[in-house]
Design a protein around this motif. Structure first.
Motif, PDB file in Angstrom:
ATOM      1  N   ASP A 196       0.829  -1.193   0.000  1.00 37.15           N
ATOM      2  CA  ASP A 196       0.000   0.000   0.000  1.00 37.15           C
ATOM      3  C   ASP A 196       0.871   1.253   0.000  1.00 37.15           C
ATOM      4  O   ASP A 196       0.419   2.345   0.332  1.00 37.15           O
ATOM      5  CB  ASP A 196      -0.922   0.009   1.211  1.00 37.15           C
ATOM      6  N   GLU A 197       2.137   1.097  -0.389  1.00 39.92           N
ATOM      7  CA  GLU A 197       3.098   2.198  -0.343  1.00 39.92           C
ATOM      8  C   GLU A 197       3.008   3.060  -1.596  1.00 39.92           C
ATOM      9  O   GLU A 197       2.612   2.586  -2.676  1.00 39.92           O
ATOM     10  CB  GLU A 197       4.519   1.620  -0.212  1.00 39.92           C
ATOM     11  N   VAL A 198       3.368   4.342  -1.460  1.00 35.43           N
ATOM     12  CA  VAL A 198       3.487   5.267  -2.592  1.00 35.43           C
ATOM     13  C   VAL A 198       4.965   5.544  -2.793  1.00 35.43           C
ATOM     14  O   VAL A 198       5.654   6.021  -1.887  1.00 35.43           O
ATOM     15  CB  VAL A 198       2.718   6.574  -2.331  1.00 35.43           C
ATOM     16  N   LEU A 199       5.474   5.219  -3.976  1.00 38.40           N
ATOM     17  CA  LEU A 199       6.887   5.399  -4.296  1.00 38.40           C
ATOM     18  C   LEU A 199       7.088   6.699  -5.067  1.00 38.40           C
ATOM     19  O   LEU A 199       6.293   7.042  -5.950  1.00 38.40           O
ATOM     20  CB  LEU A 199       7.403   4.220  -5.129  1.00 38.40           C
ATOM     21  N   ILE A 200       8.174   7.391  -4.738  1.00 40.54           N
ATOM     22  CA  ILE A 200       8.470   8.693  -5.334  1.00 40.54           C
ATOM     23  C   ILE A 200       9.864   8.632  -5.950  1.00 40.54           C
ATOM     24  O   ILE A 200      10.811   8.172  -5.306  1.00 40.54           O
ATOM     25  CB  ILE A 200       8.407   9.815  -4.274  1.00 40.54           C
ATOM     26  N   GLU A 201       9.979   9.096  -7.184  1.00 40.98           N
ATOM     27  CA  GLU A 201      11.291   9.176  -7.839  1.00 40.98           C
ATOM     28  C   GLU A 201      11.476  10.599  -8.369  1.00 40.98           C
ATOM     29  O   GLU A 201      10.637  11.102  -9.120  1.00 40.98           O
ATOM     30  CB  GLU A 201      11.410   8.178  -8.988  1.00 40.98           C
ATOM     31  N   VAL A 202      12.570  11.225  -7.941  1.00 39.55           N
ATOM     32  CA  VAL A 202      12.858  12.596  -8.372  1.00 39.55           C
ATOM     33  C   VAL A 202      14.281  12.681  -8.908  1.00 39.55           C
ATOM     34  O   VAL A 202      15.164  11.918  -8.514  1.00 39.55           O
ATOM     35  CB  VAL A 202      12.673  13.605  -7.210  1.00 39.55           C
ATOM     36  N   GLU A 203      14.484  13.618  -9.829  1.00 32.76           N
ATOM     37  CA  GLU A 203      15.817  13.898 -10.362  1.00 32.76           C
ATOM     38  C   GLU A 203      16.348  15.119  -9.616  1.00 32.76           C
ATOM     39  O   GLU A 203      15.696  16.162  -9.572  1.00 32.76           O
ATOM     40  CB  GLU A 203      15.749  14.174 -11.867  1.00 32.76           C
ATOM     41  N   ILE A 204      17.550  14.983  -9.047  1.00 28.43           N
ATOM     42  CA  ILE A 204      18.131  16.039  -8.220  1.00 28.43           C
ATOM     43  C   ILE A 204      19.154  16.817  -9.037  1.00 28.43           C
ATOM     44  O   ILE A 204      19.979  16.240  -9.741  1.00 28.43           O
ATOM     45  CB  ILE A 204      18.798  15.448  -6.959  1.00 28.43           C
ATOM     46  N   THR A 205      19.091  18.146  -8.951  1.00 26.74           N
ATOM     47  CA  THR A 205      20.061  18.973  -9.659  1.00 26.74           C
ATOM     48  C   THR A 205      21.437  18.835  -9.006  1.00 26.74           C
ATOM     49  O   THR A 205      21.543  18.553  -7.803  1.00 26.74           O
ATOM     50  CB  THR A 205      19.627  20.449  -9.647  1.00 26.74           C
ATOM     51  N   PRO A 206      22.521  19.019  -9.778  1.00 27.06           N
ATOM     52  CA  PRO A 206      23.864  18.749  -9.249  1.00 27.06           C
ATOM     53  C   PRO A 206      24.257  19.579  -8.032  1.00 27.06           C
ATOM     54  O   PRO A 206      25.135  19.173  -7.276  1.00 27.06           O
ATOM     55  CB  PRO A 206      24.776  19.067 -10.444  1.00 27.06           C
ATOM     56  N   ASP A 207      23.632  20.747  -7.820  1.00 30.63           N
ATOM     57  CA  ASP A 207      24.048  21.599  -6.718  1.00 30.63           C
ATOM     58  C   ASP A 207      23.306  21.303  -5.415  1.00 30.63           C
ATOM     59  O   ASP A 207      23.553  21.966  -4.407  1.00 30.63           O
ATOM     60  CB  ASP A 207      23.839  23.071  -7.094  1.00 30.63           C
ATOM     61  N   ARG A 208      22.413  20.341  -5.426  1.00 31.08           N
ATOM     62  CA  ARG A 208      21.599  20.081  -4.226  1.00 31.08           C
ATOM     63  C   ARG A 208      21.767  18.634  -3.767  1.00 31.08           C
ATOM     64  O   ARG A 208      20.827  17.843  -3.778  1.00 31.08           O
ATOM     65  CB  ARG A 208      20.132  20.402  -4.498  1.00 31.08           C
ATOM     66  N   GLY A 209      22.991  18.309  -3.377  1.00 29.69           N
ATOM     67  CA  GLY A 209      23.262  16.952  -2.943  1.00 29.69           C
ATOM     68  C   GLY A 209      22.483  16.539  -1.718  1.00 29.69           C
ATOM     69  O   GLY A 209      22.180  15.353  -1.542  1.00 29.69           O
ATOM     70  N   TYR A 210      22.120  17.487  -0.860  1.00 32.85           N
ATOM     71  CA  TYR A 210      21.402  17.143   0.374  1.00 32.85           C
ATOM     72  C   TYR A 210      20.025  16.563   0.059  1.00 32.85           C
ATOM     73  O   TYR A 210      19.433  15.860   0.896  1.00 32.85           O
ATOM     74  CB  TYR A 210      21.248  18.388   1.262  1.00 32.85           C
ATOM     75  N   GLU A 211      19.490  16.831  -1.160  1.00 27.79           N
ATOM     76  CA  GLU A 211      18.186  16.292  -1.524  1.00 27.79           C
ATOM     77  C   GLU A 211      18.268  14.826  -1.942  1.00 27.79           C
ATOM     78  O   GLU A 211      17.237  14.190  -2.158  1.00 27.79           O
ATOM     79  CB  GLU A 211      17.577  17.117  -2.659  1.00 27.79           C
ATOM     80  N   MET A 212      19.478  14.263  -2.048  1.00 31.95           N
ATOM     81  CA  MET A 212      19.624  12.843  -2.401  1.00 31.95           C
ATOM     82  C   MET A 212      19.533  11.981  -1.150  1.00 31.95           C
ATOM     83  O   MET A 212      20.336  11.080  -0.912  1.00 31.95           O
ATOM     84  CB  MET A 212      20.935  12.609  -3.144  1.00 31.95           C
ATOM     85  N   SER A 213      18.558  12.302  -0.310  1.00 30.36           N
ATOM     86  CA  SER A 213      18.335  11.558   0.928  1.00 30.36           C
ATOM     87  C   SER A 213      16.915  11.814   1.395  1.00 30.36           C
ATOM     88  O   SER A 213      16.285  12.815   1.034  1.00 30.36           O
ATOM     89  CB  SER A 213      19.321  11.996   2.012  1.00 30.36           C
ATOM     90  N   MET A 273      22.669   5.593   3.827  1.00 26.96           N
ATOM     91  CA  MET A 273      23.007   6.512   2.742  1.00 26.96           C
ATOM     92  C   MET A 273      21.732   7.121   2.169  1.00 26.96           C
ATOM     93  O   MET A 273      21.675   8.331   1.877  1.00 26.96           O
ATOM     94  CB  MET A 273      23.782   5.775   1.654  1.00 26.96           C
ATOM     95  N   LEU A 274      20.695   6.298   2.006  1.00 23.13           N
ATOM     96  CA  LEU A 274      19.430   6.809   1.490  1.00 23.13           C
ATOM     97  C   LEU A 274      18.724   7.685   2.514  1.00 23.13           C
ATOM     98  O   LEU A 274      18.121   8.701   2.168  1.00 23.13           O
ATOM     99  CB  LEU A 274      18.517   5.645   1.091  1.00 23.13           C
ATOM    100  N   GLU A 275      18.778   7.296   3.772  1.00 25.52           N
ATOM    101  CA  GLU A 275      18.041   8.026   4.798  1.00 25.52           C
ATOM    102  C   GLU A 275      18.710   9.348   5.155  1.00 25.52           C
ATOM    103  O   GLU A 275      18.058  10.404   5.197  1.00 25.52           O
ATOM    104  CB  GLU A 275      17.898   7.160   6.044  1.00 25.52           C
ATOM    105  N   LEU A 276      20.010   9.314   5.428  1.00 22.75           N
ATOM    106  CA  LEU A 276      20.725  10.498   5.895  1.00 22.75           C
ATOM    107  C   LEU A 276      21.476  11.227   4.787  1.00 22.75           C
ATOM    108  O   LEU A 276      21.778  12.423   4.918  1.00 22.75           O
ATOM    109  CB  LEU A 276      21.713  10.113   7.000  1.00 22.75           C
ATOM    110  N   GLY A 277      21.833  10.502   3.735  1.00 25.53           N
ATOM    111  CA  GLY A 277      22.686  11.079   2.713  1.00 25.53           C
ATOM    112  C   GLY A 277      24.162  10.880   2.984  1.00 25.53           C
ATOM    113  O   GLY A 277      24.999  11.465   2.295  1.00 25.53           O
ATOM    114  N   GLN A 278      24.515  10.054   3.987  1.00 23.32           N
ATOM    115  CA  GLN A 278      25.904   9.797   4.362  1.00 23.32           C
ATOM    116  C   GLN A 278      26.340   8.431   3.838  1.00 23.32           C
ATOM    117  O   GLN A 278      25.979   7.404   4.392  1.00 23.32           O
ATOM    118  CB  GLN A 278      26.064   9.837   5.878  1.00 23.32           C
ATOM    119  N   PRO A 279      27.125   8.387   2.755  1.00 25.42           N
ATOM    120  CA  PRO A 279      27.661   7.086   2.322  1.00 25.42           C
ATOM    121  C   PRO A 279      28.630   6.541   3.378  1.00 25.42           C
ATOM    122  O   PRO A 279      29.378   7.289   4.003  1.00 25.42           O
ATOM    123  CB  PRO A 279      28.388   7.425   1.014  1.00 25.42           C
TER     124      PRO A 279
END
Length: 826
Positions: free
Chosen positions: A160-177, A264-270
């Motif tokens: 019953d989950e809703v999945l979201i996929e977004v493309e992140i601009t190169p200057d906004r790395g913090y949004e890759m989490s 890495m997905l949750e916090l953005g910290q590899p």
């Protein structure tokens, strides 16, 4: 970046009834490109229900174990289902898709006979439902599940989950989490946000769990690590973690590795996990030495560059830092002692390393966009807690933390700058409020002193802060106002001249092309230029688009001949091309130009010195043609293009430029790359402006062109300026239209009759055109009727009917006296 709505809701209190379209609009307005929002419940159609296994019969005589089961799915009779899995028993709750349903990937389910039994539906595994990569068996629901047979299984298994996929601009790395996207949504909807990056974590200790020496604190300004011993190597990752990793497009591997990917997905910290028992001696973090090699996890032996950062032990490099680990020290099946590492790497170094080795890992994508340097200890603490809670083991109390991270610099922002650039009124208080919402510390009034948060390394200049104000203030609120058009004198004489030339050549069958101005080093040899020919001296680009063509052209011919060859290769045989553009003639100098800074305007002397080395860039025009200039057909034989047509193209060019033919001279000469006996130089007022003719056979051979290929090249800047032509006066008074039909001998040309009408009508005639030709026996033998439309107009008044008729009669009278014409019907 892929994530799920439920994961985001753990950290941001989104509206309960938010729709996919509202979420799409919010993410788009925040500057993210939404690739898709998918409701997982819709990925499995039909009846997906909870079932209870009633009986199991083992079928024999087949190459693999097969079971025939009966399953209670809440209907009057149990469902008979054939299944190959063996990880379930009678009484277990399972997930069943009934006939008529469809699984992800378009796999339709029906009733069929298989292995000698009827099977009505299918007992599903997590992989078949798209929930994980586990194919080892079907889903067995825990006994604690409160669901009766026949109930919808989607909410039970997480579909019953809703999945979201977004493309992140190169200057906004913090949004890759999840942390970054949740923060943005909280800002957009003005709802509470819980920052998982602020979770309390113990600080580094004086005693370290493992010896680490960071020799390059620019490439790695923070290195943190913790040790956990005695974990269960076979402990599986929890189902909730597997589901979220699979939804994000990351396959599950093992609990330690899955934890690092999850955080890495949750916090953005590899992060990275080493097998502690496979490490030899202490770790060293440094730049690679020349010639060093490392076999990465993908099995490729890589030669390292001196700019690459590596993690080494006594055996040498064991990991390509921030990009991919090596084979010799990674976690493997049976690992019981692990070293968890969470560092902070230089984004520029990571980006160059990833491109150099063509290794665009998920970690590298985040590092090159910028990672929050304050996350290291938080990520380690969370990783240790998850690992020990699911795999046991003992966490070492010692914590390594080598921290050389510099504090964010203060950015000084004039309070009125945002209003000036955006076009909306933003008070200083409003600017401070918006910047505070994204985590900045703001102080000051007329000039704001802004300290960006640690997760925003892209905020380094006032204009970056203005962009944030515009984004948070609402791009849709910015008015669409065209800038006022300044006074203009229109096209320059040179621009008008070039346009006239282009139109003239196009009207004569030539097709305009635009070529790159880059040529290969051997172009001068291919054109047969003499050793002392000034066209051999070409500008070489420091950073060319292609190493094969690093030079700027000194003639239009080489790129144009390449275009001609390409067209011939595509099956074209009759081709006539032209191009107008600049060529580059360098000024040779013994010294390099001065380095001009941006802190002040260059002095006149510096400006003149710099420009003295800039090459001259005159406008040239070139044409090339091959094949038939007049095609053959049913109307007769064709005519092949020749050197004369190239010369004629030069004449057309000069005439279109407004130069009278009386000032043009064409005479024979010898000039590369043309054939010595079929080359002409073009002169205007005794000044050579170009050459035309047939190309030299060696040039034709070098460019692999047909024999007799011809070309011309002219220096447009050497042409005299075109004369100014006064525009005709246009009357604003209405026109009078009269049609006349004249009967006259069939052999009289219509054009002569039209000229006679124009002569007789006088100055009031604006235009005359033939619109009908009629012949019949009633007109008489060898007679025909020509009908013309006459348009009369005066510049200073509205014509009367008497004036118009008189002008018409005068026109007819001339045709009558000259050709014996009479008005039809008269």
């Amino acid at each position: 970046m892929k994530t799920s709505l439920s994961w985001l809701r753990e950290y941001v209190e989104l509206p309960a009834g938010i729709t996919a379209s509202e979420l799409d609009a919010a993410l788009t307005n925040l500057g993210m490109e939404v690739e898709g929002i998918v409701d997982q419940a819709a990925t499995v159609t039909g009846d997906l229900v909870v079932g209870r296994v009633l009986t199991i019969e083992e079928l024999t005589g087949f190459k693999k174990p097969i079971r025939f089961t009966t399953v209670d799915v809440g209907r009057d009779t149990p469902q008979e289902i054939v299944c190959g899995a063996r990880n379930f028993a009678e009484g277990d709750l399972v997930v069943v898709i009934l006939p008529g349903g469809e699984l992800p990937g378009g796999f339709k389910i029906g009733a069929r006979k298989t292995y000698g039994r009827n099977s009505h539906g299918m007992i599903c595994s997590a992989a078949e439902l798209g929930l994980s990569g586990d194919h080892s068996g079907i889903i067995v629901l825990p006994s604690s599940v409160d669901a009766a047979p026949g109930a919808d299984a989607r909410p039970v298994v997480g579909l019953d989950e809703v999945l979201i996929e977004v493309e992140i601009t190169p200057d906004r790395g913090y949004e890759m989490s999840v942390r970054g996207i949740a923060r943005e949504l909280a800002t957009y909807f003005s709802v509470p946000f819980t920052d998982p990056g602020l979770t309390a974590a113990p600080a580094g200790t004086d005693a370290v769990p493992y010896a680490v020496d960071v020799q390059d604190t620019v490439g790695c300004d923070r290195f943190a690590a913790r040790v956990v011993r005695g974990i269960d190597p076979d402990a599986p990752s929890p189902e909730w973690m597997q589901r979220r990793l699979v939804a994000a497009g990351i396959r599950t591997i093992s609990l330690p590795v899955d934890i690092t990917n999850y955080l890495m997905l949750e916090l953005g910290q590899p992060m990275h996990v080493f097998d502690l028992n496979r490490l030899k001696g202490g770790l060293v973090v440094r730049r690679a030495h020349p010639g060093e090699k490392l076999t990465t996890l993908d099995g490729v032996a890589r030669v390292l560059d001196v700019e690459d950062m590596v993690i080494c032990d006594e055996t040498g490099p064991i990991s390509l830092a921030a990009v991919m680990g090596g084979e010799t020290s990674e976690w493997q099946q049976g690992t019981v002692d692990v070293l968890l590492e969470a560092a902070h790497w230089d984004p520029v170094m990571v980006g160059r390393t990833a491109r150099r080795h063509k290794l665009f890992s998920e970690a590298a994508k985040r590092w090159e966009r910028g990672v929050d340097p304050r996350l290291s200890l938080v990520a380690l603490e969370r990783a240790v807690r998850i690992l020990t809670s699911h795999a046991g083991g003992t966490a070492d109390e010692r914590i390594l933390d080598i921290d050389h991270v510099a504090s964010p610099a203060v950015v000084r922002l004039p309070a009125t700058l945002a209003s000036k650039i955006i076009g909306l009124e933003f008070s200083a208080a409003r600017v401070a409020e918006l910047l505070t919402r994204i985590g900045c510390d703001v102080s000051g009034d007329d000039e704001l002193e802004v300290v960006p948060p640690s997760w925003r390394p892209d905020l380094v200049a006032p204009i970056d802060l203005v962009e944030e104000v515009a984004r948070l203030g609402g791009y849709n609120e910015i008015p669409s106002v065209l800038p006022p058009a300044g006074a203009s004198r229109g096209l320059t004489p040179g621009q008008r001249q070039r346009r006239s030339i282009g139109r003239a050549l196009a009207e004569n069958g030539y097709v305009e092309v635009l070529s790159y101005p880059f040529v290969a080093p051997g172009t001068a040899d291919a054109l047969g230029l003499a050793a002392d020919d000034p066209r051999r001296s070409a500008v070489r680009l420091t950073n060319p688009l292609s190493e094969e063509e690093p030079m700027l052209r000194t003639s239009l011919l080489a790129p144009l001949l390449g275009t001609l060859k390409r067209n011939l290769g595509r099956g074209r045989r009759d081709v006539a091309l032209f191009e107008a553009g600049t060529v580059f003639r360098p000024h040779l100098a013994a010294t390099a130009p001065p380095a001009l800074g941006v802190d002040r305007r260059p002095t006149d002397e510096e400006w003149a010195t710099a420009n003295a080395i800039v090459p001259e860039q005159p406008w040239h025009l070139a044409v090339v043609l091959t094949g038939d200039i007049d095609p053959a057909g049913w109307w007769g034989d064709g005519r092949a293009a020749s050197w004369a047509d190239a010369i004629e193209a030069a004449r057309i060019t000069i005439a279109a430029a407004g130069v009278p033919a009386s000032r043009v001279t064409v005479r024979a000469t010898e000039h590369a790359p043309w054939h010595p006996g079929r080359c002409a130089e073009i002169l205007v007022d005794d000044t050579v402006i170009g050459h035309a003719g047939e190309l030299h056979p060696s040039v034709i051979a070098a460019f692999e062109l047909p024999k007799r290929t011809s070309a011309a090249e002219l220096d447009l800047d050497a042409l005299p300026a075109a004369p100014v032509i006064d525009a005709p006066l246009i009357s604003t008074f209405p026109a009078a239209l009269i049609d006349v039909a004249l009967v006259l001998d069939r052999g009289i040309p219509a054009a002569d009759v039209q000229a006679a009408l124009a002569e007789g009508a006088g100055e009031l005639l604006e235009s005359v055109s033939l619109f009908d030709v009629y012949e019949s026996e009633q007109l008489g033998a060898d007679k025909r009727s020509l009908a013309y439309k006459l348009t009369f107009r005066a510049a200073d008044r509205t014509l009367t009917s008497e004036e118009t008729i008189a002008a018409r009669d005068a026109a007819v009278a001339v045709t009558a006296s000259r050709f014996g014409a009479v008005l039809r019907g008269a």
